[in-house]
Enzyme design. Structure first.
Site, PDB file in Angstrom:
ATOM      1  N   ASP A   1       3.082  -7.002   8.469  1.00 33.11           N
ATOM      2  CA  ASP A   1       2.064  -7.317   7.474  1.00 33.11           C
ATOM      3  C   ASP A   1       2.702  -8.088   6.319  1.00 33.11           C
ATOM      4  OD1 ASP A   1      -0.289  -6.862   5.554  1.00 33.11           O
ATOM      5  OD2 ASP A   1      -0.922  -5.661   7.258  1.00 33.11           O
TER       6      ASP A   1
ATOM      7  N   ASP B   1       3.761   7.447  -3.373  1.00 30.88           N
ATOM      8  CA  ASP B   1       3.145   8.020  -2.187  1.00 30.88           C
ATOM      9  C   ASP B   1       3.719   7.438  -0.897  1.00 30.88           C
ATOM     10  OD1 ASP B   1       1.438  10.122  -1.755  1.00 30.88           O
ATOM     11  OD2 ASP B   1      -0.376   9.070  -2.370  1.00 30.88           O
TER      12      ASP B   1
ATOM     13  N   HIS C   1      -1.796  -6.131   0.703  1.00 36.46           N
ATOM     14  CA  HIS C   1      -2.431  -5.763   1.968  1.00 36.46           C
ATOM     15  C   HIS C   1      -1.601  -4.769   2.766  1.00 36.46           C
ATOM     16  CE1 HIS C   1      -3.975  -6.542   6.135  1.00 36.46           C
ATOM     17  NE2 HIS C   1      -5.122  -6.562   5.488  1.00 36.46           N
TER      18      HIS C   1
ATOM     19  N   VAL D   1      -3.356  10.004  -2.285  1.00 34.68           N
ATOM     20  CA  VAL D   1      -3.993  10.054  -0.966  1.00 34.68           C
ATOM     21  C   VAL D   1      -2.978  10.575   0.053  1.00 34.68           C
ATOM     22  CG1 VAL D   1      -5.591   8.175  -1.480  1.00 34.68           C
ATOM     23  CG2 VAL D   1      -3.354   7.648  -0.479  1.00 34.68           C
TER      24      VAL D   1
ATOM     25  N   ASN E   1     -13.075  -9.341  11.477  1.00 36.25           N
ATOM     26  CA  ASN E   1     -14.208  -9.145  10.567  1.00 36.25           C
ATOM     27  C   ASN E   1     -15.249 -10.251  10.732  1.00 36.25           C
ATOM     28  OD1 ASN E   1     -12.683  -7.012   9.582  1.00 36.25           O
ATOM     29  ND2 ASN E   1     -11.858  -8.193   7.873  1.00 36.25           N
TER      30      ASN E   1
ATOM     31  N   ALA F   1      -5.462  -9.046  18.909  1.00 34.36           N
ATOM     32  CA  ALA F   1      -6.108  -7.851  19.445  1.00 34.36           C
ATOM     33  C   ALA F   1      -6.841  -8.097  20.757  1.00 34.36           C
ATOM     34  CB  ALA F   1      -7.076  -7.279  18.407  1.00 34.36           C
TER      35      ALA F   1
ATOM     36  N   SER G   1      -8.801  -4.223   9.186  1.00 31.27           N
ATOM     37  CA  SER G   1      -7.418  -3.996   8.755  1.00 31.27           C
ATOM     38  C   SER G   1      -7.209  -2.551   8.339  1.00 31.27           C
ATOM     39  CB  SER G   1      -7.074  -4.899   7.567  1.00 31.27           C
ATOM     40  OG  SER G   1      -6.812  -6.211   7.968  1.00 31.27           O
TER      41      SER G   1
END
Length: 311
Positions: A37, A46, A70, A87, A162, A177, A229
Site C-alpha cells: 500500500d 495503535d 491509506h 480501535v 469501487n 482482484a 479498500s
C-alpha cells in the site's frame, strides 16, 4: 452482566464479523502479514507494537513511512493493537510489514507491486493485503508475480473495486482482484447490504464491512473511511486468524474462509457478495460455529495503479 469494550465498539466491522469473540483465544499472534500500500505510520500508538518492518519501493529505502494515510487506515483494520485504546484490528497481534508501492498522492506503479511480491516471498510473508487496483489489465508479468507468490503459500486478499452501481449489476471489478490467485473482496454496510459503490463480478469471493469504517490515521489519529479498500483487511486479518488457529496451507485457508462465510444475497455464490460475509468467529475459533479505481497513463514504460478507495 457483561464487560463493556469501547475499543471493539469503535471498530464495528471487526465486531460484526465476530473477530472480537475470537480474541480471547486467538489474536493472530506472529502471523506475517504484508500491507502492500502507501506504507504505514509505524509511530502510531495503535500500530507500533505490531509493526515488524518492510520496505519503501517508491523511495527505494527501508523506511516505509506512510504519507497519504491509506495504508495506515488499512493496517489499523487489519491489526490495530488490543490495548484498550482507540480501535482494535481483526488480528491484533499479527506481525505487520509495510511494503510501500503508492506515493504521497496514493498512486504508484505495478513494477513496484511486483518487487513487493518478490520481497514477500523472500521474507516469509503469509498474507498480503492489496487495497489498490486498476480497471485495465496490467499484464501477464504482474499476474505471474501474484501466481508465484500464491504458489509459495501466500494468501492474497484484494479489493474488488469501487465501480459498482445501486442496482448491483454489471461486471466492473478491478485488477489484480480479478485474478484467481487473489480473494476478491466486496464491501458491505452495517445492515449487511452491499455498498452501492462496491464492484460486482463473478470473481467476487467474499464480502466484508467497508462503509464508514473507523481506523488509524497518519499523525496518531483516527478517521472513518469507506471503500472495498476497507473491506479487504477484514478478510486478510481473518486469514491471519485462521493461520494462527493451525491451518497453514493457503488453499485450505481460502477454503475455510469460503465454507464459513455467512451467505448474503442470492443463495450460494453471487456477483455481489461472493460466498458471503467473512465470518472470523466460525473460521478461526475451534470451539465455535457461526453462521473507484481508474487506470492512469503509464510513465516511462511502467503501468500505473490507483488505489481502490473513497477517501
Amino acid at each position: 452482566i457483561y464487560a463493556l469494550d469501547p475499543e471493539l465498539d469503535n471498530s464495528w466491522g471487526v465486531k460484526r464479523i465476530g473477530a472480537g469473540q475470537v480474541h480471547s483465544d486467538n489474536k493472530g499472534t506472529g502471523v506475517r502479514v504484508a500491507v502492500i500500500d502507501s506504507g504505514i505510520d509505524y509511530t502510531h500508538t495503535d500500530l507500533d507494537g505490531n509493526f515488524a518492518g518492510g520496505y519503501d519501493f517508491v523511495q527505494d529505502d527501508s523506511d516505509p513511512m506512510d504519507v497519504c494515510g491509506h495504508g495506515t487506515h488499512v493496517a489499523g483494520i487489519l491489526a490495530a493493537e488490543d490495548d484498550d485504546s482507540g480501535v482494535v484490528g481483526v488480528a491484533p497481534e499479527a506481525d505487520i510489514y509495510a511494503l510501500r508501492v503508492l506515493g504521497d498522492d496514493c498512486k504508484g506503479y505495478y513494477s513496484n507491486v511486483i518487487r513487493a511480491l518478490e520481497w514477500a516471498v523472500g521474507n516469509g510473508i503469509q498474507v498480503t493485503n492489496n487495497s489498490y487496483g486498476s480497471r485495465g489489465n496490467p499484464g501477464e508479468t504482474v499476474k505471474a508475480a501474484f501466481d508465484t507468490a500464491y504458489a509459495a503459500g501466500i494468501v492474497h486478499a484484494g479489493a474488488a473495486g469501487n465501480n459498482g452501481n445501486s442496482l448491483g449489476s454489471g461486471d466492473n471489478c478491478i485488477y489484480p482482484a480479478l485474478w484467481d490467485s487473489i480473494i476478491a473482496v466486496a464491501a458491505t454496510d452495517k445492515d449487511d447490504s452491499r455498498a452501492a459503490f462496491s464492484s460486482t463480478c463473478p470473481e467476487v469471493e467474499l464480502a466484508a464491512p467497508g462503509v464508514a469504517v473507523n481506523s488509524t490515521w497518519i499523525g496518531g489519529g483516527y478517521r472513518e473511511a469507506s471503500g472495498t479498500s476497507m473491506a479487504t483487511p477484514h478478510v486478510a486479518g481473518t486469514a491471519a486468524l485462521v493461520i494462527a488457529s493451525g491451518i497453514s496451507n493457503n488453499d485450505e485457508v481460502r477454503l475455510r474462509l469460503r465454507e464459513t462465510a455467512y451467505d448474503l444475497g442470492k443463495k450460494g455464490r453471487d456477483k455481489q457478495y461472493g460466498f458471503g460475509l467473512v465470518n472470523a468467529l466460525a473460521a478461526a475459533a475451534s470451539d465455535s460455529t457461526g453462521p473507484a479505481v481508474t487506470g492512469v497513463d503509464p510513465a516511462d514504460g511502467a503501468t500505473a495503479v490507483d488505489v481502490a478507495t473513497n477517501i
